[in-house]
Design a protein around this motif. Structure first.
Motif, PDB file in Angstrom:
ATOM      1  N   LEU A 398     -20.131  45.546  54.557  1.00  0.00           N
ATOM      2  CA  LEU A 398     -19.042  46.003  55.281  1.00  0.00           C
ATOM      3  C   LEU A 398     -17.986  46.042  54.852  1.00  0.00           C
ATOM      4  N   PHE A 399     -16.968  44.583  54.128  1.00  0.00           N
ATOM      5  CA  PHE A 399     -16.022  44.875  53.615  1.00  0.00           C
ATOM      6  C   PHE A 399     -15.427  45.605  52.735  1.00  0.00           C
ATOM      7  N   VAL A 400     -16.587  46.503  51.650  1.00  0.00           N
ATOM      8  CA  VAL A 400     -16.528  47.297  50.925  1.00  0.00           C
ATOM      9  C   VAL A 400     -15.970  48.185  50.850  1.00  0.00           C
ATOM     10  N   ALA A 401     -17.021  49.062  52.357  1.00  0.00           N
ATOM     11  CA  ALA A 401     -16.753  49.482  53.393  1.00  0.00           C
ATOM     12  C   ALA A 401     -16.094  49.697  53.979  1.00  0.00           C
ATOM     13  N   MET A 402     -14.761  48.995  54.522  1.00  0.00           N
ATOM     14  CA  MET A 402     -13.716  49.073  55.261  1.00  0.00           C
ATOM     15  C   MET A 402     -13.005  48.849  54.337  1.00  0.00           C
ATOM     16  N   GLY A 403     -12.872  48.982  53.043  1.00  0.00           N
ATOM     17  CA  GLY A 403     -11.713  49.539  51.797  1.00  0.00           C
ATOM     18  C   GLY A 403     -11.279  47.872  50.633  1.00  0.00           C
ATOM     19  N   ALA A 404     -12.381  47.029  50.611  1.00  0.00           N
ATOM     20  CA  ALA A 404     -12.202  45.904  49.808  1.00  0.00           C
ATOM     21  C   ALA A 404     -12.157  46.505  48.302  1.00  0.00           C
ATOM     22  N   GLU A 405     -11.411  46.810  47.016  1.00  0.00           N
ATOM     23  CA  GLU A 405     -11.694  47.374  46.077  1.00  0.00           C
ATOM     24  C   GLU A 405     -12.340  45.975  45.232  1.00  0.00           C
ATOM     25  N   ALA A 406     -12.180  45.073  45.545  1.00  0.00           N
ATOM     26  CA  ALA A 406     -12.654  43.841  44.321  1.00  0.00           C
ATOM     27  C   ALA A 406     -13.369  42.451  45.604  1.00  0.00           C
ATOM     28  N   TRP A 407     -14.634  42.263  44.624  1.00  0.00           N
ATOM     29  CA  TRP A 407     -15.007  40.563  46.483  1.00  0.00           C
ATOM     30  C   TRP A 407     -15.328  39.822  45.150  1.00  0.00           C
ATOM     31  N   ALA A 421     -11.039  39.091  48.527  1.00  0.00           N
ATOM     32  CA  ALA A 421     -10.828  40.295  48.523  1.00  0.00           C
ATOM     33  C   ALA A 421      -9.822  40.915  48.396  1.00  0.00           C
ATOM     34  N   THR A 422      -9.586  41.989  47.133  1.00  0.00           N
ATOM     35  CA  THR A 422      -8.336  42.413  47.424  1.00  0.00           C
ATOM     36  C   THR A 422      -8.499  44.682  48.113  1.00  0.00           C
ATOM     37  N   SER A 423      -6.993  44.978  48.573  1.00  0.00           N
ATOM     38  CA  SER A 423      -7.515  46.304  49.269  1.00  0.00           C
ATOM     39  C   SER A 423      -5.880  46.795  48.500  1.00  0.00           C
ATOM     40  N   LYS A 424      -5.821  47.415  48.699  1.00  0.00           N
ATOM     41  CA  LYS A 424      -4.621  48.091  48.551  1.00  0.00           C
ATOM     42  C   LYS A 424      -3.635  48.477  50.157  1.00  0.00           C
ATOM     43  N   ASP A 425      -4.649  48.803  50.433  1.00  0.00           N
ATOM     44  CA  ASP A 425      -4.136  49.019  52.482  1.00  0.00           C
ATOM     45  C   ASP A 425      -3.821  47.286  53.242  1.00  0.00           C
ATOM     46  N   MET A 426      -4.294  46.443  52.430  1.00  0.00           N
ATOM     47  CA  MET A 426      -3.902  44.895  52.485  1.00  0.00           C
ATOM     48  C   MET A 426      -2.273  45.456  53.006  1.00  0.00           C
ATOM     49  N   PHE A 427      -2.073  44.942  54.035  1.00  0.00           N
ATOM     50  CA  PHE A 427      -0.423  45.118  54.363  1.00  0.00           C
ATOM     51  C   PHE A 427       0.271  43.716  53.711  1.00  0.00           C
ATOM     52  N   GLY A 430      -2.029  41.990  49.390  1.00  0.00           N
ATOM     53  CA  GLY A 430      -3.289  42.657  48.769  1.00  0.00           C
ATOM     54  C   GLY A 430      -4.330  41.880  48.387  1.00  0.00           C
ATOM     55  N   VAL A 431      -4.413  40.583  48.515  1.00  0.00           N
ATOM     56  CA  VAL A 431      -4.690  39.159  48.094  1.00  0.00           C
ATOM     57  C   VAL A 431      -5.440  38.397  49.625  1.00  0.00           C
ATOM     58  N   CYS A 432      -7.134  38.374  50.034  1.00  0.00           N
ATOM     59  CA  CYS A 432      -7.025  38.434  51.405  1.00  0.00           C
ATOM     60  C   CYS A 432      -8.065  37.454  51.366  1.00  0.00           C
ATOM     61  N   LEU A 433      -8.714  35.977  52.129  1.00  0.00           N
ATOM     62  CA  LEU A 433      -9.506  35.476  52.003  1.00  0.00           C
ATOM     63  C   LEU A 433     -10.565  35.773  53.245  1.00  0.00           C
ATOM     64  N   ILE A 434     -11.728  36.436  52.935  1.00  0.00           N
ATOM     65  CA  ILE A 434     -12.482  36.134  53.804  1.00  0.00           C
ATOM     66  C   ILE A 434     -13.636  35.084  54.236  1.00  0.00           C
ATOM     67  N   GLN A 435     -13.834  34.505  55.586  1.00  0.00           N
ATOM     68  CA  GLN A 435     -15.454  33.611  55.590  1.00  0.00           C
ATOM     69  C   GLN A 435     -15.804  34.192  56.790  1.00  0.00           C
ATOM     70  N   ALA A 436     -16.829  33.391  56.683  1.00  0.00           N
ATOM     71  CA  ALA A 436     -18.081  33.829  57.719  1.00  0.00           C
ATOM     72  C   ALA A 436     -19.043  33.059  58.002  1.00  0.00           C
ATOM     73  N   LYS A 437     -19.038  32.653  59.340  1.00  0.00           N
ATOM     74  CA  LYS A 437     -19.910  31.619  59.834  1.00  0.00           C
ATOM     75  C   LYS A 437     -21.067  32.181  60.574  1.00  0.00           C
ATOM     76  N   ARG A 438     -22.061  31.990  60.500  1.00  0.00           N
ATOM     77  CA  ARG A 438     -23.547  32.082  61.629  1.00  0.00           C
ATOM     78  C   ARG A 438     -22.674  30.698  62.357  1.00  0.00           C
ATOM     79  N   TRP A 439     -22.589  31.297  62.974  1.00  0.00           N
ATOM     80  CA  TRP A 439     -22.702  30.290  64.291  1.00  0.00           C
ATOM     81  C   TRP A 439     -23.050  30.790  65.581  1.00  0.00           C
ATOM     82  N   SER A 440     -23.706  30.127  66.400  1.00  0.00           N
ATOM     83  CA  SER A 440     -23.971  30.054  67.931  1.00  0.00           C
ATOM     84  C   SER A 440     -22.808  29.962  68.926  1.00  0.00           C
ATOM     85  N   GLY A 441     -22.017  29.076  68.684  1.00  0.00           N
ATOM     86  CA  GLY A 441     -21.237  27.998  69.104  1.00  0.00           C
ATOM     87  C   GLY A 441     -19.655  28.427  69.164  1.00  0.00           C
ATOM     88  N   LEU A 442     -19.315  27.530  69.714  1.00  0.00           N
ATOM     89  CA  LEU A 442     -17.785  28.006  70.011  1.00  0.00           C
ATOM     90  C   LEU A 442     -17.021  28.060  68.362  1.00  0.00           C
TER      91      LEU A 442
END
Length: 529
Positions: A398-407, A421-427, A430-442
């Motif tokens: 998903l993030f590569v499709a959205m413009g992330a150039e390195a992962w 992830a890094t991207s030239k479009d990041m305001f 250019g260096v962004c930390l991405i964290q994802a959580k498969r949670w079912s609650g708040l």
């Protein structure tokens, strides 16, 4: 001869003197007239300069009062939106007036000698003609009245049909309003969004202000999201007034310092944000809306490309309990937004954007009833049933499709994934930390706190926290202050559909938040809707 010659010379001299006197008098009058004309011209130019200066002052006053001018206005309610049947009166015009019938008038009978010398015969012939004319006029009148009465009846029936159509239209509209009113009371997004949009559309802004509005309502967090088109820089007058210069016979503009123009524009967009908060909280019931999120954008021309762009200049959120403590009649709008921890462009007038790494149109995302459909009853992928590796792979795609150039994946112990992830479009650099959580609650505040710690460890300038569930209000506020973008399950579903063309199920639906009427909370009652 000598005496006659002297008299003639004296007469010529008198004539010359009279001509010279008249010439001087004419020159004096012309000079006075020219002086009077110049004086009238100068007075006219002075008046024009004063009028134009007053127009500028009035324009500035309207902008200065943009916020306070609506504080005493009553909030929009459904009762005020109700339609009424127009008060119409049937007016048939000339058709409503009966034409007078012809009156029979018999010719006088002959008498005396007139009867003896053929008068009786002539009378009978005249009587017959008068009767024929009367009968013809009477028949014409009867036919005319019949047509008039028929046309009058047709007009009356048409009028009654129009009145009935008006009544049906008003009944239909009021029935629709009653349905929307119930939706608002029950916190249904469609009704809340429609009513909030009407509040903003009917707000009395100046005529040269744009009216582009987007509204979304999230019942899971009971907040209204408003994206508003900000007024362009040209609404701030670039002159303070006009001055007439007599010696040059010219009216010159008195320029307004650029510093003042920028300060006024900063104040103006702050007033628009606070005004939006005020109108939303006044019109929407507290048991339905706890908070308002405002996003201000400006449509302008990119000087580098020449194309039209929409630049994000302001983002602010506020809870009702906080807003109720403000005295808007006395606040400094710019300082007030700072107090609310709003994210504002450092240089709004110069269109310096604050566009975050991810731009998400929140009006397109909403949790629906099918979010928790189990995989066995639906062919779509349920994100909660994916393995950690499968989920990581999906988020990376998903993030590569959205413009992330390195992962670069960072080892994680919580079953989700962490990556840089890094991207030239990041305001934010250019260096962004991405964290994802498969949670079912708040997802509470502690998860966002943890992300800020990981960001500090990895020297990241911004962060993104992705979840299959939803975030608390405090999490959203904290993330907003620390350059973290939150993506809930509904937003994630849409992004995967938009960028990967995959239809997925987040696997969970947020519970409906308890309403104020369900607990012992005692807040200030909202306006009637």
């Amino acid at each position: 001869m000598t005496r006659n010659g002297s008299e003639w010379e004296r007469q010529q001299a008198r004539q010359r003197r009279e001509a010279e006197r008249k010439e001087r008098e004419s020159a004096r009058r012309a000079k006075e007239q020219e002086k009077a004309r110049k004086l009238r011209h100068q007075e006219t130019q002075l008046s024009i300069a004063e009028r134009r200066t007053k127009e500028v002052a009035d324009q500035i006053e309207r902008l200065d009062r943009l916020l306070v001018s609506i504080l005493d206005l009553p909030p929009l309610t459904f009762d005020r939106l109700k339609s009424t049947v127009p008060d119409r009166t049937f007016n048939p015009g000339e058709l409503g007036v009966a034409r007078p019938a012809p009156v029979w008038t018999a010719p006088p009978a002959p008498s005396g000698l007139a009867r003896v010398f053929g008068g009786q015969a002539r009378h009978e012939r005249l009587l017959a003609k008068v009767r024929r004319d009367f009968d013809a006029a009477h028949a014409l009148h009867v036919d005319s009245e019949r047509k008039r009465i028929a046309e009058l009846g047709r007009m009356r029936r048409q009028f009654e049909r129009e009145v009935e159509a008006d009544r049906q239209r008003v009944d239909t509209e009021n029935t629709r309003l009653a349905r929307i009113r119930l939706e608002v009371r029950n916190g249904r997004p469609e009704g809340v969004e429609w009513f909030a949009g009407e509040v903003l559309k009917r707000s009395p802004y100046p005529a040269d202000f744009p009216r582009s509005i987007q509204v979304a309502y999230r019942p899971e967090t009971r907040d209204v999201l408003v994206e508003l088109e900000l007024p362009p820089q040209r609404v701030i007058p670039t002159v303070r007034g006009y001055k007439y210069i007599r010696v040059r016979d010219a009216t010159d503009p008195v320029p307004r310092p650029l510093t003042e123009i920028k300060q006024r524009f900063n104040k103006l967009i702050a007033c628009v944000a606070l005004r939006t908060f005020h109108e939303m909280f006044r019109a929407l019931p507290p048991e339905v809306v706890d908070a308002v999120v405002f996003s201000g954008r400006l449509t302008t021309t990119d000087r580098a490309t020449g194309h039209q762009v929409r630049v994000h200049l302001l983002n602010a959120s506020c809870e009702r309990v906080t807003f109720d403590k403000l005295n808007l009649a006395e606040v400094d709008p710019v300082e007030c937004l700072k107090k609310l921890n709003a994210l504002v462009s450092p240089n709004p007038y110069d269109v310096e954007a604050i566009e975050p790494f991810l731009t998400i149109d929140l009006s397109r995302f909403r949790f629906s009833e099918d979010m928790d459909v189990v995989s066995g009853l639906d062919s779509r992928r349920n994100l909660l049933t994916l393995s950690p590796t499968e989920f990581e792979q999906l988020i990376r795609q998903l993030f590569v499709a959205m413009g992330a150039e390195a992962w670069t994946t960072i080892p994680s112990k919580d079953g989700g994934i962490d990556a840089v992830a890094t991207s030239k479009d990041m305001f934010f650099g250019g260096v962004c930390l991405i964290q994802a959580k498969r949670w079912s609650g708040l997802v509470g505040l502690e998860a966002v706190h943890a992300l800020t710690g990981v960001m500090a460890d990895h020297n990241a300038t911004t962060g993104v926290l992705v979840t299959t569930s939803w975030f608390s209000r405090t999490s959203e506020q904290f993330a907003h202050r620390h350059r973290i973008k939150l993506i809930n399950g509904a937003e994630l579903k849409h992004l995967i559909k938009e960028h990967l063309n995959q239809d997925v199920i987040p696997g969970t639906t947020p519970p409906r938040r308890p309403r104020a009427s369900d607990n012992q909370h005692r807040g200030r009652p909202g306006p009637a809707i």
